[in-house]
Scaffold this active site. Structure first.
Site, PDB file in Angstrom:
ATOM      1  N   GLU A 142      40.701  45.832  27.033  1.00 19.27           N
ATOM      2  CA  GLU A 142      39.566  44.963  26.674  1.00 19.27           C
ATOM      3  C   GLU A 142      39.210  45.167  25.218  1.00 19.27           C
ATOM      4  OE1 GLU A 142      35.917  45.176  28.941  1.00 19.27           O
ATOM      5  OE2 GLU A 142      37.032  45.254  30.825  1.00 19.27           O
ATOM      6  N   GLU A 198      36.319  51.485  33.462  1.00 15.87           N
ATOM      7  CA  GLU A 198      35.163  52.080  32.795  1.00 15.87           C
ATOM      8  C   GLU A 198      34.272  52.907  33.728  1.00 15.87           C
ATOM      9  OE1 GLU A 198      33.038  49.031  30.686  1.00 15.87           O
ATOM     10  OE2 GLU A 198      34.771  48.438  29.498  1.00 15.87           O
TER      11      GLU A 198
HETATM   12  O1  IFM Z   1      31.750  42.432  30.315  1.00 15.92           O
HETATM   13  C1  IFM Z   1      32.079  43.763  30.145  1.00 15.92           C
HETATM   14  C2  IFM Z   1      33.187  44.175  31.086  1.00 15.92           C
HETATM   15  O2  IFM Z   1      32.865  43.926  32.408  1.00 15.92           O
HETATM   16  C3  IFM Z   1      33.463  45.651  30.955  1.00 15.92           C
HETATM   17  N1  IFM Z   1      33.670  46.006  29.575  1.00 15.92           N
HETATM   18  C4  IFM Z   1      32.735  45.544  28.612  1.00 15.92           C
HETATM   19  C5  IFM Z   1      32.530  44.043  28.740  1.00 15.92           C
HETATM   20  C6  IFM Z   1      31.523  43.549  27.683  1.00 15.92           C
HETATM   21  O3  IFM Z   1      30.308  44.195  27.839  1.00 15.92           O
END
Ligand code: IFM
Length: 467
Positions: A372, A163
């Site tokens: 994710e 990210e």
């Molecule tokens: O916890 C975070 C993660 O570190 C990166 N993506 C989003 C998740 C939830 O906010």
């Protein structure tokens, strides 16, 4: 009831990140990352929480891996901590390297495929200028090489960054994440140097490991206009798609920043940081694109007091304007929301994956993985610590069906990693928000699988879900 069966080699896994779970921030040679120092700033993180202990995974790793195996997880996406491996930007730290080596051995010993993320935001605090310094990209390559030297005989799947939007715009312009700056020029500089780090490291890893699977993970939104017949709303959606998605996708897949984004961000200093040859490096071919999806956005370009940014528990404002935008605002659509107020929008994931496949990854022969997806929910443990989180079960099930829809429509999606294996340090929200499929009692460090963990175990076993 319909059964949604996934392709035979579909990978079922869970994800975490070093700073969010490891703890042991000052042990065995680890030194401060920018998140350690940020946590010490009054008001930066909810309740003054920090990563000192987190889930104590550094000490409990073998038990955590055994728990993953019990839950039938086939793969585990974790990040290595640059600050543990090369603290103070000096010598590499044998104890830090050894921890990740033992983790990989433990995973393989339990038949779990490791996916390494090299950077999930915990930059050594000692790096002068952080990501605004071009030199950080070259330091990242040295670190990536060392990690490959240490784990490359056992790890096949590598992603460079997690990210980069968060570690650039959210961190250097919105001030919500470390280092908490609010300077758009810094954000653009950080974004470009992160991309450069990705490209340089990918090229080097490719030399070292021609057969490895290499990629990057991007968080992506689905930007819709509130009113599709309104020019200003459509323009707001275009701007957000540009500043959030395409500013990363286009350099990686097309070797150029999008013209409209450069126009939107005129004056933010792209011309000062982009050097000849950088975009060729950034567009070094990859094999996989990791997609982190939580929700989409309905955007309007018409200012209204009704949609004021909400205050975070740490006193900062969420929904900070996207960099490069005129006034734009994400408008609540009345959808159900998670404990963080994020709208639950599974169909957005189908649209996102098919769009990425058609426009970017498909033509490049790049595989998609959902690296994710998950939800913070207001968990209520019973007297045994068990959480019957049917809300999270529905969230994960509906998003898996959305992934299945995308595959049915032709998207080459090879796996799904639920965020997160266990409750952990949720950045500016500290330990206040819980994303785990396993509950962590932070007083005792006892782990208790929630209903969602049992659901996910069955889905992985059946290679499918029913709804
Ligand atoms: O916890 C975070 C993660 O570190 C990166 N993506 C989003 C998740 C939830 O906010």
């Amino acid at each position: 009831m319909t059964t949604y069966q996934f392709p035979p080699s579909f990978l079922w896994g869970s994800a975490t990140a070093a700073f969010q779970i490891e703890g042991a921030t000052q042990e065995d040679g680890r030194r401060d990352s920018i998140w350690d120092t940020f946590c010490r700033e009054p008001g930066a993180v909810f309740g003054g929480h920090d990563g000192t202990t987190a889930c104590d995974h550094y000490h409990r790793m073998p038990g955590d891996v055994a728990m993953m195996a019990d839950l039938g997880l086939q793969a585990y996406r974790f990040s290595t901590s640059w600050s543990r491996v090369r603290p103070d930007d000096a010598e590499f730290n044998p104890a830090g390297l050894d921890f990740y080596s033992r983790l990989v051995d433990e995973l393989l010993g339990h038949g779990i495929t490791p996916l390494v993320t090299l950077y999930h935001w915990d930059l050594p605090a000692a790096m002068p200028g952080g990501w605004t310094n071009r030199d950080t990209a070259y330091r990242f390559v040295e670190y990536a090489e060392k990690m490959y030297e240490t784990l490359g005989d056992r790890v096949d799947i590598w992603t460079t960054l997690n990210e980069p939007w968060c570690s650039s715009f959210l961190s250097y312009a919105c001030g919500e994440h470390a280092p908490g700056h609010t300077d758009r020029r810094e954000a653009v500089s950080a974004a470009h140097h992160l991309l450069l780090a990705h490209g340089l490291a990918t090229a080097r890893l490719r030399e070292l490991a021609p057969d490895a699977t290499l990629g990057i993970t991007l968080n992506q939104t689905v930007a819709d206009p509130v009113d599709p017949s309104s020019e200003t709303d459509c323009d707001a959606a275009r701007r957000v798609d540009g500043a959030f998605n395409r500013v990363f996708l286009d350099p990686i897949f097309r070797g150029a920043y999008p013209a409209d984004v450069l126009e939107d961000m005129a004056g933010f200093g792209f011309e000062d940081v982009v050097r000849p040859g950088d975009l060729e490096v950034i567009s070094t071919p990859i094999d996989l694109l990791g997609v982190n999806y939580y929700h989409g956005d309905a955007l309007t370009g018409t200012p209204s007091d009704d949609y004021a940014p909400t205050e975070l528990p740490n006193g900062r404002l969420s929904g900070s304007p996207y960099v490069g935008s005129e006034w734009v605002q994400s408008v609540p659509r009345g959808l159900p929301v998670t404990d963080q107020g994020w709208e639950i929008q599974p169909e957005g994931l189908t649209r996102l994956l098919t769009h990425l496949h058609e426009e970017y990854t498909g033509p490049a022969g790049v595989a998609l993985y959902v690296t994710e997806n998950g939800a913070a929910m207001p968990d209520e443990p019973d007297e045994n610590g068990f959480v019957d989180d049917q809300d999270r079960v529905s969230f994960v099930r509906d998003h898996l069906v959305a992934v299945h829809d995308a595959i049915r429509q032709g998207a080459d999606v090879r796996g799904y990693f639920v965020w997160s294996l266990m409750d952990n340090f949720e950045w500016a929200w500290g330990y206040e928000k819980r994303f785990g499929i396993v509950r962590v009692d932070y007083d005792t460090q006892v782990r208790t699988p929630k209903a969602s963990a049992l659901f996910f175990r069955d889905a992985a076993r059946d290679n499918g879900v029913r709804r």
